[in-house]
Write a protein that holds these residues in place. Structure first.
Motif, PDB file in Angstrom:
ATOM      1  N   ASN A 159       0.832  -1.193   0.000  1.00 17.24           N
ATOM      2  CA  ASN A 159       0.000   0.000   0.000  1.00 17.24           C
ATOM      3  C   ASN A 159       0.873   1.253   0.000  1.00 17.24           C
ATOM      4  N   VAL A 160       0.642   2.139  -0.964  1.00 17.05           N
ATOM      5  CA  VAL A 160       1.473   3.333  -1.130  1.00 17.05           C
ATOM      6  C   VAL A 160       1.444   4.205   0.125  1.00 17.05           C
ATOM      7  N   ASN A 161       0.274   4.358   0.716  1.00 18.07           N
ATOM      8  CA  ASN A 161       0.164   5.201   1.913  1.00 18.07           C
ATOM      9  C   ASN A 161       0.927   4.611   3.095  1.00 18.07           C
ATOM     10  N   LEU A 162       0.906   3.278   3.216  1.00 15.80           N
ATOM     11  CA  LEU A 162       1.661   2.625   4.287  1.00 15.80           C
ATOM     12  C   LEU A 162       3.158   2.843   4.101  1.00 15.80           C
ATOM     13  N   VAL A 163       3.610   2.734   2.854  1.00 18.38           N
ATOM     14  CA  VAL A 163       5.031   2.939   2.564  1.00 18.38           C
ATOM     15  C   VAL A 163       5.443   4.363   2.939  1.00 18.38           C
ATOM     16  N   LYS A 164       4.645   5.331   2.536  1.00 19.92           N
ATOM     17  CA  LYS A 164       4.959   6.728   2.850  1.00 19.92           C
ATOM     18  C   LYS A 164       4.948   6.970   4.356  1.00 19.92           C
ATOM     19  N   ASN A 165       4.027   6.321   5.043  1.00 19.68           N
ATOM     20  CA  ASN A 165       3.937   6.478   6.489  1.00 19.68           C
ATOM     21  C   ASN A 165       5.181   5.937   7.193  1.00 19.68           C
ATOM     22  N   ILE A 166       5.664   4.782   6.735  1.00 20.47           N
ATOM     23  CA  ILE A 166       6.886   4.203   7.307  1.00 20.47           C
ATOM     24  C   ILE A 166       8.079   5.114   7.031  1.00 20.47           C
ATOM     25  N   GLN A 167       8.167   5.633   5.822  1.00 24.64           N
ATOM     26  CA  GLN A 167       9.264   6.551   5.486  1.00 24.64           C
ATOM     27  C   GLN A 167       9.230   7.782   6.386  1.00 24.64           C
ATOM     28  N   LEU A 168       8.039   8.321   6.604  1.00 29.94           N
ATOM     29  CA  LEU A 168       7.895   9.503   7.448  1.00 29.94           C
ATOM     30  C   LEU A 168       8.341   9.212   8.870  1.00 29.94           C
ATOM     31  N   LYS A 169       7.998   8.038   9.371  1.00 30.70           N
ATOM     32  CA  LYS A 169       8.396   7.671  10.724  1.00 30.70           C
ATOM     33  C   LYS A 169       9.922   7.607  10.831  1.00 30.70           C
ATOM     34  N   TYR A 170      10.553   6.958   9.877  1.00 29.11           N
ATOM     35  CA  TYR A 170      12.018   6.873   9.896  1.00 29.11           C
ATOM     36  C   TYR A 170      12.643   8.263   9.822  1.00 29.11           C
ATOM     37  N   ASN A 171      12.148   9.084   8.904  1.00 33.74           N
ATOM     38  CA  ASN A 171      12.725  10.413   8.709  1.00 33.74           C
ATOM     39  C   ASN A 171      12.465  11.348   9.887  1.00 33.74           C
ATOM     40  N   SER A 172      11.474  10.998  10.721  1.00 30.95           N
ATOM     41  CA  SER A 172      11.156  11.811  11.898  1.00 30.95           C
ATOM     42  C   SER A 172      11.849  11.296  13.157  1.00 30.95           C
ATOM     43  N   GLY A 173      12.579  10.202  13.019  1.00 29.32           N
ATOM     44  CA  GLY A 173      13.293   9.648  14.160  1.00 29.32           C
ATOM     45  C   GLY A 173      12.464   8.701  15.006  1.00 29.32           C
ATOM     46  N   GLU A 174      11.271   8.333  14.503  1.00 28.78           N
ATOM     47  CA  GLU A 174      10.432   7.395  15.254  1.00 28.78           C
ATOM     48  C   GLU A 174      10.923   5.963  15.042  1.00 28.78           C
ATOM     49  N   GLN A 175      10.698   5.125  16.015  1.00 34.70           N
ATOM     50  CA  GLN A 175      11.078   3.724  15.912  1.00 34.70           C
ATOM     51  C   GLN A 175      10.044   2.957  15.098  1.00 34.70           C
ATOM     52  N   VAL A 176      10.518   2.093  14.216  1.00 32.70           N
ATOM     53  CA  VAL A 176       9.638   1.262  13.395  1.00 32.70           C
ATOM     54  C   VAL A 176       9.879  -0.195  13.767  1.00 32.70           C
ATOM     55  N   ASN A 177       8.813  -0.885  14.131  1.00 32.53           N
ATOM     56  CA  ASN A 177       8.921  -2.285  14.524  1.00 32.53           C
ATOM     57  C   ASN A 177       8.144  -3.141  13.527  1.00 32.53           C
ATOM     58  N   PHE A 178       8.856  -3.762  12.593  1.00 30.29           N
ATOM     59  CA  PHE A 178       8.194  -4.571  11.576  1.00 30.29           C
ATOM     60  C   PHE A 178       7.588  -5.841  12.160  1.00 30.29           C
ATOM     61  N   PHE A 179       8.075  -6.279  13.301  1.00 31.04           N
ATOM     62  CA  PHE A 179       7.491  -7.465  13.927  1.00 31.04           C
ATOM     63  C   PHE A 179       6.085  -7.163  14.442  1.00 31.04           C
ATOM     64  N   GLU A 180       5.841  -5.903  14.829  1.00 34.46           N
ATOM     65  CA  GLU A 180       4.496  -5.509  15.242  1.00 34.46           C
ATOM     66  C   GLU A 180       3.590  -5.320  14.024  1.00 34.46           C
ATOM     67  N   ILE A 181       4.144  -4.768  12.955  1.00 29.64           N
ATOM     68  CA  ILE A 181       3.363  -4.549  11.736  1.00 29.64           C
ATOM     69  C   ILE A 181       3.059  -5.888  11.060  1.00 29.64           C
ATOM     70  N   ASP A 182       4.047  -6.776  11.073  1.00 30.00           N
ATOM     71  CA  ASP A 182       3.906  -8.143  10.566  1.00 30.00           C
ATOM     72  C   ASP A 182       3.414  -8.188   9.119  1.00 30.00           C
ATOM     73  N   ASP A 183       4.100  -7.449   8.255  1.00 27.82           N
ATOM     74  CA  ASP A 183       3.756  -7.432   6.827  1.00 27.82           C
ATOM     75  C   ASP A 183       5.050  -7.629   6.032  1.00 27.82           C
TER      76      ASP A 183
END
Length: 306
Positions: A159-183
């Motif tokens: 999903n394009v919006n999900l991809v952009k959201n993950i990028q925004l989180k990384y660029n904002s210094g937020e932690q991304v946990n793919f094990f929680e997203i599980d995709d």
């Protein structure tokens, strides 16, 4: 389009029907640049024939500057006539509403930015002790545990919006946990997106000529040739490439389940490891780049040995 090159409705109908269901299902988005009233009318006319889900993927882009926000226009072959037309319609707008230039001056990266930042900058910012960028470490760690046997890994969209959201989180210094997203497919797309948005490709422009002529190297000399090429990479590029290729070797080892052989992986990752400095150069070299990538995967145990 003009009155001279308008396509007939019957041709457009037949062309749409040529797209297989699988293609319509997997396509992320369909962008129409410089839409005319005729095109908008045609889409309304075709609405009963177009599936609802596919119809939602169709987007209008009025100017190339808008397209630049979605894809890298300098890596597309855009006919000069189209660029000239874009300039013409932009000139006819009032100054207050003229879209920004296609290639705006590069602003300094954000303090936590991960996408679109050089590997050397990331080394000093979010890389681990081995020099591996945060995004690559996160995605690959997750995929090693959850995605190795997923059929079609790296071939499915997200999903394009999900991809952009993950990028925004990384660029904002937020932690991304793919094990929680599980995709699995989202993580795979993020990995490819990270590589594609590097200011300079992972294999660097300096190796471009050697890569696209690699097919001329005889089989007996390929290992040494690849080793010599890799030695010329900056330290951070070498470490990142080694980390990636070793992971892809793990993916290939499970090809009976995931259907991703070295050849298939090369087709997917070749264009994300190297591209030319202009679009025409890139298009003419896709085959040679993929060929080198396959050789890199085939020889990874030898060329990355200490």
């Amino acid at each position: 389009m003009t009155s001279e090159n308008k396509l007939s409705l019957s041709w457009l109908r037949d062309a749409y029907r040529e797209f297989e269901r699988k293609y319509k299902k997997n396509i992320k988005a369909f962008y129409i640049v410089h839409p005319t009233m005729f095109i908008r009318t045609v889409l309304i006319f075709f609405k009963p024939l177009i599936s609802f889900k596919f119809g939602r993927k169709v987007h209008y882009v009025n100017y190339l500057s808008e397209l630049e926000e979605i894809v890298k226009c300098d890596q597309l072959v855009i006919p000069s006539r189209v660029r000239a037309y874009d300039d013409k319609i932009r000139m006819n707008l009032k100054p207050s509403v003229v879209p920004g230039p296609i290639s705006p001056a590069h602003s300094p990266p954000l303090p936590f930015q991960q996408f679109g930042v050089s590997l050397s900058a990331l080394r000093d910012r979010g890389a681990d002790s081995d020099g591996i960028p945060l995004v690559m470490r996160d995605t690959i760690t997750f995929l090693q545990e959850k995605g190795l046997q997923t059929e079609g890994i790296f071939r499915r969209s997200a999903n394009v919006n999900l991809v952009k959201n993950i990028q925004l989180k990384y660029n904002s210094g937020e932690q991304v946990n793919f094990f929680e997203i599980d995709d699995v497919h989202l993580a795979a797309v993020i990995l490819k997106t990270f590589l594609r948005e590097l200011p300079e490709p992972l294999l660097t422009y300096n190796l471009y000529d050697e890569v696209v002529t690699f097919h001329r190297v005889d089989s007996a000399s390929q290992r040494v040739t690849v080793q010599n090429m890799l030695r010329s990479l900056p330290e951070e590029n070498y470490a990142t490439l080694r980390f990636l290729v070793q992971f892809l070797a793990q993916v290939s080892a499970e090809s009976e389940m995931n259907k991703m052989t070295n050849t298939n992986l090369a087709v997917v990752f070749g264009p994300n490891l190297l591209w030319g400095q202009d679009a025409a150069m890139t298009l003419s070299s896709i085959g040679p780049i993929n060929n080198f990538t396959r050789a890199l995967l085939d020889l990874h145990e030898d060329v990355f040995s200490q």
